[in-house]
Structure formats: C-alpha cells, structure tokens
Design a protein around this motif. Structure first.
Motif, PDB file in Angstrom:
ATOM      1  N   ALA A   1       0.807  -1.227   0.000  1.00  0.00           N
ATOM      2  CA  ALA A   1       0.000   0.000   0.000  1.00  0.00           C
ATOM      3  C   ALA A   1       0.837   1.274   0.000  1.00  0.00           C
ATOM      4  O   ALA A   1       1.977   1.303   0.478  1.00  0.00           O
ATOM      5  CB  ALA A   1      -0.939   0.000   1.205  1.00  0.00           C
ATOM      6  N   ILE A   2       0.227   2.322  -0.518  1.00  0.00           N
ATOM      7  CA  ILE A   2       0.749   3.685  -0.407  1.00  0.00           C
ATOM      8  C   ILE A   2      -0.430   4.592  -0.094  1.00  0.00           C
ATOM      9  O   ILE A   2      -1.538   4.387  -0.598  1.00  0.00           O
ATOM     10  CB  ILE A   2       1.468   4.139  -1.705  1.00  0.00           C
ATOM     11  N   GLY A   3      -0.212   5.558   0.784  1.00  0.00           N
ATOM     12  CA  GLY A   3      -1.283   6.474   1.169  1.00  0.00           C
ATOM     13  C   GLY A   3      -0.704   7.805   1.603  1.00  0.00           C
ATOM     14  O   GLY A   3       0.475   8.101   1.374  1.00  0.00           O
ATOM     15  N   TYR A   4      -1.506   8.626   2.263  1.00  0.00           N
ATOM     16  CA  TYR A   4      -1.048   9.940   2.716  1.00  0.00           C
ATOM     17  C   TYR A   4      -1.869  10.369   3.918  1.00  0.00           C
ATOM     18  O   TYR A   4      -3.053  10.074   4.015  1.00  0.00           O
ATOM     19  CB  TYR A   4      -1.146  10.975   1.592  1.00  0.00           C
ATOM     20  N   ILE A   5      -1.205  11.063   4.846  1.00  0.00           N
ATOM     21  CA  ILE A   5      -1.855  11.529   6.073  1.00  0.00           C
ATOM     22  C   ILE A   5      -1.257  12.861   6.493  1.00  0.00           C
ATOM     23  O   ILE A   5      -0.211  13.286   5.989  1.00  0.00           O
ATOM     24  CB  ILE A   5      -1.681  10.525   7.239  1.00  0.00           C
ATOM     25  N   SER A   6      -1.898  13.474   7.452  1.00  0.00           N
ATOM     26  CA  SER A   6      -1.359  14.677   8.069  1.00  0.00           C
ATOM     27  C   SER A   6      -0.027  14.368   8.752  1.00  0.00           C
ATOM     28  O   SER A   6       0.114  13.349   9.430  1.00  0.00           O
ATOM     29  CB  SER A   6      -2.352  15.210   9.097  1.00  0.00           C
ATOM     30  N   LEU A   7       0.943  15.247   8.575  1.00  0.00           N
ATOM     31  CA  LEU A   7       2.233  15.064   9.223  1.00  0.00           C
ATOM     32  C   LEU A   7       2.089  14.988  10.736  1.00  0.00           C
ATOM     33  O   LEU A   7       2.778  14.206  11.405  1.00  0.00           O
ATOM     34  CB  LEU A   7       3.171  16.222   8.835  1.00  0.00           C
ATOM     35  N   GLY A   8       1.171  15.758  11.283  1.00  0.00           N
ATOM     36  CA  GLY A   8       0.967  15.756  12.726  1.00  0.00           C
ATOM     37  C   GLY A   8       0.441  14.442  13.259  1.00  0.00           C
ATOM     38  O   GLY A   8       0.552  14.164  14.457  1.00  0.00           O
ATOM     39  N   ALA A   9      -0.139  13.607  12.370  1.00  0.00           N
ATOM     40  CA  ALA A   9      -0.688  12.315  12.795  1.00  0.00           C
ATOM     41  C   ALA A   9       0.282  11.163  12.590  1.00  0.00           C
ATOM     42  O   ALA A   9      -0.017  10.023  12.948  1.00  0.00           O
ATOM     43  CB  ALA A   9      -1.979  12.028  12.028  1.00  0.00           C
TER      44      ALA A   9
END
Length: 304
Positions: free
Chosen positions: A104-112
């Motif tokens: 998998a590849i995804g993206y999230i908030s850096l703070g999380a």
C-alpha cells in the motif's frame, strides 16, 4: 496387512517431508512476490493505492499539490485519482490500512504520523516540521478554522482568541503542527454555554488538545467536537449548524462567495506513507502523481 499399512504410511510421510520442503522454499519471505519482495529485498508487485474520501481536505490538498487534479478542456478541475484506489474515510483508517498492507501507499497529516508506518521522502526531502518551515518539503497545506462572515458569537470568539494566542499556538506546536505566529497572552472573557466545532479529521486531533487547554482556563464553556471532513465543516459553518468549522485545505471560491471566512491556525505537512516493510524510502513528486493516476501500477517499475 499390517506391513502394507506400514509401507503406505512410510510413503505418505516421505511425501509430506518433500511437500514441506518445497513449501518452505516457496513461502520464504522476500522470495515470494505476493509478500511484496524479491530475493534482494526490494518491494515488488502491484501497488495498492489508498486515498481519502471526496470532501476530505487532505485529499483536496494532496491532489492539488501533486498535480493529480488537473483542468480539462473546459477549464473544470478534474480529480484523476485512479478509480481502483481504496478509499479510507479518516486519518486513522488510512494509517491502519497502510500499516496492514505491504503493497500500500497512502497519505496523512504530518501531525498524525506514527511509527506504525513509514513516511517517504519526496524529491529528497523528509517530511519534518523544519523541512516544511524552510520550504524544502513542499507537500504542505493550511489548517483552517471557518466561521461565517458577519456572524457574531462571543463564546466562539473567545475560543478562537485562545487558539490564536501564545498559549494556543504552543499547543499547536506540541501537536507537531507549524505555528504561523500568535497574538500574545490570552485572557478569557469566561463565556458559558455550548459551542460546536465540526469538520476535518486531520485538524481534529490538534483541535481536541486546544479544547482541553482552553477548558483548563475556562471550564464554563462546553465545546462539542464532531469529526468528519473539511467540506462538511465549511458547509456547516455557512449554514449555521456549527459555530466553528475545520478545514485542512484552502477555501473554494464558491464557499467564500457564500460567506465562509477562514482563519489559518497552523501549517501542516502531508506525509506520503507506505508499509514499514516497504523497501522504498524516497519517491519524486512526479512518481507519486503517476502512481495515483494509474500510470505506474507496480513497485517493480519504480525500482528500474
């Protein structure tokens, strides 16, 4: 008769040993492409693209920053995210999905970001607070709170004053976000009652901490937090069903025309994440775009 059973048993046992031996070779991790790796330990096989739901501020910012959203011939913006992408409806679900899938590849908030996943460098820059501040990590966006232009709510205004104060911005930084400055020390007017804050699941974790810190100063105001997405946060602020909206993206022109007013409370990076066992550490922004629009579909293509 007894000897016949013994001979048959011996043959079955021998076959079992041979089968186990072959099975042991075929399932050794790192040699089986279904496990996401080859003999050299490089991640291979199909890329499982993970994205956020429509209305997510993180998705909106991500597709804009990486060029996944493009204008068509009529000038309309089109999200070209591949139709087969697995859609996750929150930051937490995105994290869990990528942590449990080697491809998998995804993206999230850096703070999380947590140790449950691996954050990739983008164009050679690691997703850190310092890199966002100095501009070397370019995948970043604003965290906004949204109110309706011309509306007046003393309780909401007191809480917003706290968010933008020295004390509030300290909370922002403690939660891994980037402060854009503050308005000095906070003095509460001690309003009472209840206000509602609605919107982005990316902004929600830092908002939760801001509420806790504010209530330590003024416990007479109840602040209800409802987490969903940025578009809901903005529309709820516009139609008056919440006092403060949360949006992890810039406001759209049509939202501003309806009276939405944004106040930036922090800047946040968007971390591109893969499974911890993924062998890749760095992708270019162009490679990430190609993955998300379906031009690159396997990890093997990235290893060339």
């Amino acid at each position: 008769m007894k000897k016949g059973f013994l001979k048959i048993g011996a043959v079955i046992a021998a076959l079992g040993v041979m089968t186990a031996a072959f099975a042991g070779c075929s399932t050794t991790e790192g040699n089986d492409s279904s496990n996401g790796g080859d003999a050299a330990g490089t991640t291979t096989g199909k890329i499982n693209v993970c994205s956020r739901e429509d209305g997510s501020g993180t998705r909106g910012a991500f597709i804009e920053l990486l060029g996944i959203e493009e204008k068509d011939e009529s000038g309309e913006k089109v999200d070209r995210t591949v139709a087969t992408a697995e859609i996750t409806n929150s930051t937490a679900v995105m994290m869990t999905t990528v942590a449990g899938n080697k491809q998998a590849i995804g993206y999230i908030s850096l703070g999380a970001l947590s140790d449950d996943v691996k954050a990739l460098k983008v164009d050679g820059a690691a997703p850190t607070v310092d890199a966002v501040k100095d501009g070397s990590y370019k995948v970043s966006r604003p965290f906004n709170i949204v109110t309706k232009e011309g509306s007046s709510n003393p309780a909401a205004e007191d809480f917003i004053a706290f968010i933008m104060s020295e004390e509030g911005q300290k909370v922002v930084e403690e939660e891994g976000c980037i402060s854009n400055g503050n308005n000095g020390a906070f003095t509460s007017k001690n309003p009472t009652g209840t206000i509602t804050v609605v919107g982005s699941s990316s902004v929600s974790p830092v908002m939760e901490k801001l509420i806790e810190a504010y209530n330590a100063i003024n416990g007479g105001l109840t602040i209800e937090l409802q987490t969903n997405d940025s578009s809901t946060g903005v529309s709820s602020a516009i139609d008056g069903t919440c006092d403060i909206g949360m949006a992890s993206r810039e406001l759209k022109d049509e939202e501003v025309s309806k009276g939405a007013k944004a106040t930036v409370i922090a800047t946040d990076g968007i971390a591109v994440i893969v499974n911890k066992e993924n062998s890749f550490d760095d992708l270019t922004s162009e490679q990430i775009k190609q993955i998300y629009i379906g031009e690159i579909t396997t990890w093997d293509e990235l290893a060339k």
